[in-house]
Design an enzyme around this catalytic site. Sequence first.
Site, PDB file in Angstrom:
ATOM      1  N   SER A  72     -14.345  10.003  -0.567  1.00  0.00           N
ATOM      2  CA  SER A  72     -13.073   9.403  -0.127  1.00  0.00           C
ATOM      3  C   SER A  72     -13.324   8.173   0.731  1.00  0.00           C
ATOM      4  O   SER A  72     -12.674   8.001   1.759  1.00  0.00           O
ATOM      5  CB  SER A  72     -12.228  10.377   0.699  1.00  0.00           C
ATOM      6  OG  SER A  72     -12.140  11.612   0.080  1.00  0.00           O
ATOM      7  N   ASP A  73     -14.266   7.348   0.353  1.00  0.00           N
ATOM      8  CA  ASP A  73     -14.555   6.173   1.180  1.00  0.00           C
ATOM      9  C   ASP A  73     -13.853   4.936   0.605  1.00  0.00           C
ATOM     10  O   ASP A  73     -13.159   5.016  -0.400  1.00  0.00           O
ATOM     11  CB  ASP A  73     -16.066   5.970   1.316  1.00  0.00           C
ATOM     12  CG  ASP A  73     -16.432   5.454   2.698  1.00  0.00           C
ATOM     13  OD1 ASP A  73     -15.741   4.534   3.185  1.00  0.00           O
ATOM     14  OD2 ASP A  73     -17.386   5.971   3.285  1.00  0.00           O
ATOM     15  N   ASP A  74     -14.067   3.793   1.268  1.00  0.00           N
ATOM     16  CA  ASP A  74     -13.341   2.585   0.901  1.00  0.00           C
ATOM     17  C   ASP A  74     -13.910   1.900  -0.336  1.00  0.00           C
ATOM     18  O   ASP A  74     -13.195   1.206  -1.037  1.00  0.00           O
ATOM     19  CB  ASP A  74     -13.369   1.599   2.081  1.00  0.00           C
ATOM     20  CG  ASP A  74     -12.799   2.223   3.330  1.00  0.00           C
ATOM     21  OD1 ASP A  74     -11.631   2.642   3.282  1.00  0.00           O
ATOM     22  OD2 ASP A  74     -13.497   2.320   4.345  1.00  0.00           O
ATOM     23  N   ASP A 101     -11.924  -3.739   1.958  1.00  0.00           N
ATOM     24  CA  ASP A 101     -12.742  -2.552   1.701  1.00  0.00           C
ATOM     25  C   ASP A 101     -14.241  -2.857   1.799  1.00  0.00           C
ATOM     26  O   ASP A 101     -15.022  -1.999   2.186  1.00  0.00           O
ATOM     27  CB  ASP A 101     -12.415  -1.969   0.318  1.00  0.00           C
ATOM     28  CG  ASP A 101     -11.072  -1.248   0.305  1.00  0.00           C
ATOM     29  OD1 ASP A 101     -10.708  -0.654   1.340  1.00  0.00           O
ATOM     30  OD2 ASP A 101     -10.393  -1.276  -0.735  1.00  0.00           O
ATOM     31  N   ASP A 148      -8.534  -3.039  -5.588  1.00  0.00           N
ATOM     32  CA  ASP A 148      -7.256  -2.732  -4.939  1.00  0.00           C
ATOM     33  C   ASP A 148      -6.186  -3.679  -5.473  1.00  0.00           C
ATOM     34  O   ASP A 148      -6.412  -4.875  -5.574  1.00  0.00           O
ATOM     35  CB  ASP A 148      -7.387  -2.917  -3.421  1.00  0.00           C
ATOM     36  CG  ASP A 148      -6.592  -1.874  -2.665  1.00  0.00           C
ATOM     37  OD1 ASP A 148      -5.430  -1.618  -3.066  1.00  0.00           O
ATOM     38  OD2 ASP A 148      -7.103  -1.320  -1.687  1.00  0.00           O
ATOM     39  N   ASP A 168     -11.008   1.049   6.796  1.00  0.00           N
ATOM     40  CA  ASP A 168      -9.849   0.205   7.096  1.00  0.00           C
ATOM     41  C   ASP A 168      -8.585   1.059   6.995  1.00  0.00           C
ATOM     42  O   ASP A 168      -8.500   1.995   6.215  1.00  0.00           O
ATOM     43  CB  ASP A 168      -9.768  -1.069   6.231  1.00  0.00           C
ATOM     44  CG  ASP A 168      -9.731  -0.815   4.740  1.00  0.00           C
ATOM     45  OD1 ASP A 168     -10.023   0.311   4.302  1.00  0.00           O
ATOM     46  OD2 ASP A 168      -9.405  -1.765   4.000  1.00  0.00           O
ATOM     47  N   CYS A 220       0.825  -1.210   0.000  1.00  0.00           N
ATOM     48  CA  CYS A 220       0.000   0.000   0.000  1.00  0.00           C
ATOM     49  C   CYS A 220       0.860   1.261   0.000  1.00  0.00           C
ATOM     50  O   CYS A 220       0.351   2.356  -0.197  1.00  0.00           O
ATOM     51  CB  CYS A 220      -0.940   0.023   1.197  1.00  0.00           C
ATOM     52  SG  CYS A 220      -2.324  -1.094   0.998  1.00  0.00           S
ATOM     53  N   LYS A 272       0.561   3.425  -3.059  1.00  0.00           N
ATOM     54  CA  LYS A 272      -0.646   4.228  -3.266  1.00  0.00           C
ATOM     55  C   LYS A 272      -0.281   5.685  -3.546  1.00  0.00           C
ATOM     56  O   LYS A 272       0.624   6.238  -2.928  1.00  0.00           O
ATOM     57  CB  LYS A 272      -1.448   4.140  -1.962  1.00  0.00           C
ATOM     58  CG  LYS A 272      -2.894   4.548  -2.067  1.00  0.00           C
ATOM     59  CD  LYS A 272      -3.632   4.030  -0.838  1.00  0.00           C
ATOM     60  CE  LYS A 272      -5.051   4.549  -0.815  1.00  0.00           C
ATOM     61  NZ  LYS A 272      -5.851   3.926   0.224  1.00  0.00           N
TER      62      LYS A 272
END
Lengths: 69, 345
Positions: free
Chosen positions: B47-49, B89, B66, B224, B16, B19
């Site tokens: 801006s959520d998962d 997510d 992802d 998360d 990650c 990212k």
Amino acid sequence: MIDARGLSCPMPVVMVQNEVKKSSPDELKVQVDSMVCVENITRFANSKKYEVEVTKKDGEFELTLKKQK
Amino acid sequence: MSDQIKLTKLANCAGCGAKVGAGVLAKLLDGLKVRSDPNLLVGFDKSDDASVYKVTDDLALVQTVDFFPPIADDPYTFGAIAATNALSDVYAMGGEPKLALNIMAVPKDLPKEAVHQILRGGYEKAYEAGAIITGGHSILDDEPKYGLAVTGFVHPDRVLTNSGAKEGDVLFLTKPLGIGILTTAAKADLVSQETMAYAVGLMTTLNKSARDAMVKYRVHACTDVTGFALLGHACEMAQGSDAEIHIDTDAIDLIPEALEFARIGILPEGMYRNRNFAEAYVDPGEVELAKQDMLYDPQTSGGLLIAVHPDDADSLYEELKGTVPSAQKIGTVKKYSGGKRIYLH
């Protein structure tokens, strides 16, 4: 003088750590080419009671580590 | 064959940590025209998962994707971590994953057996999650990459966003912090075998049990903790909920070996990116620099950050304790006082 240009973290800070462990120098110069390495080496140096001076030229950095008196 | 390949040597950036930074991402998305739809319950403006789309009054779809370059040398482990991370997510939205598609990039000369092992890692995690992988897409690329596009279900009234935290809520975290630092230190072979095995165990632990526990209680917000680190994700939660968050740093489970590395400057680039983005919203108080750095450390397949009604906090804590890697009661949500969004104590 340690030339750690072109190396990505954590190699530069590991090289500095090894040198400090080996010879505990009063002064040590390090060349790096990213701010991340500058920050990481500064954190290491402070933890071992070294002061750090940074000079920047042409996108590269030279750090001078001096043992705190 | 596969045990001779060191996958992380083929990666520029680990997990990650690869990212795109939150600040950069906001600029990239700025100005894009987004169509609205009354059934779109959560879209990318939040801006959520994951995105959530209402299909009927009692069914909503959760969709997320992802993927990242190798974070482990062993192909099977890499596949399992990438899948665990992608599935997470859906759990963070309170949902259950059902279908998944592989996304894969492979170098021409990567042995077939290694590719097979990556996929096997992904399939087995999806299976453990109760989801099935039904296909996917792969391309040639010098740097390997793997992940999943996941579709799940949730009841439309029980969607957990990252922006619903309320004054008085208690905050829980379900995995320890320090993964990004350990994977950086591992590049120089500095990490003890024990700690690395522990870290891999964490990264391959599904957030399923945390999700299954929390949905029984009055949870107001959840996300998360991944690439933007605890403080980046907590910041989004505080801003989205128009609240401020107070964190008791002594209550956070920091992996001891990672803290030692933080103290001697073994820190990933992503930590500085996260710090640059979130620092302006954080009052660090008197907290030691290395501990702050741990809270900005990008996590791969990190735990859930849960804001729960204070009256349910004890029951949730008891339940989490037996089922998640590390149940931590790390702070509280307060009314926004106009200053910083996060206060460290």
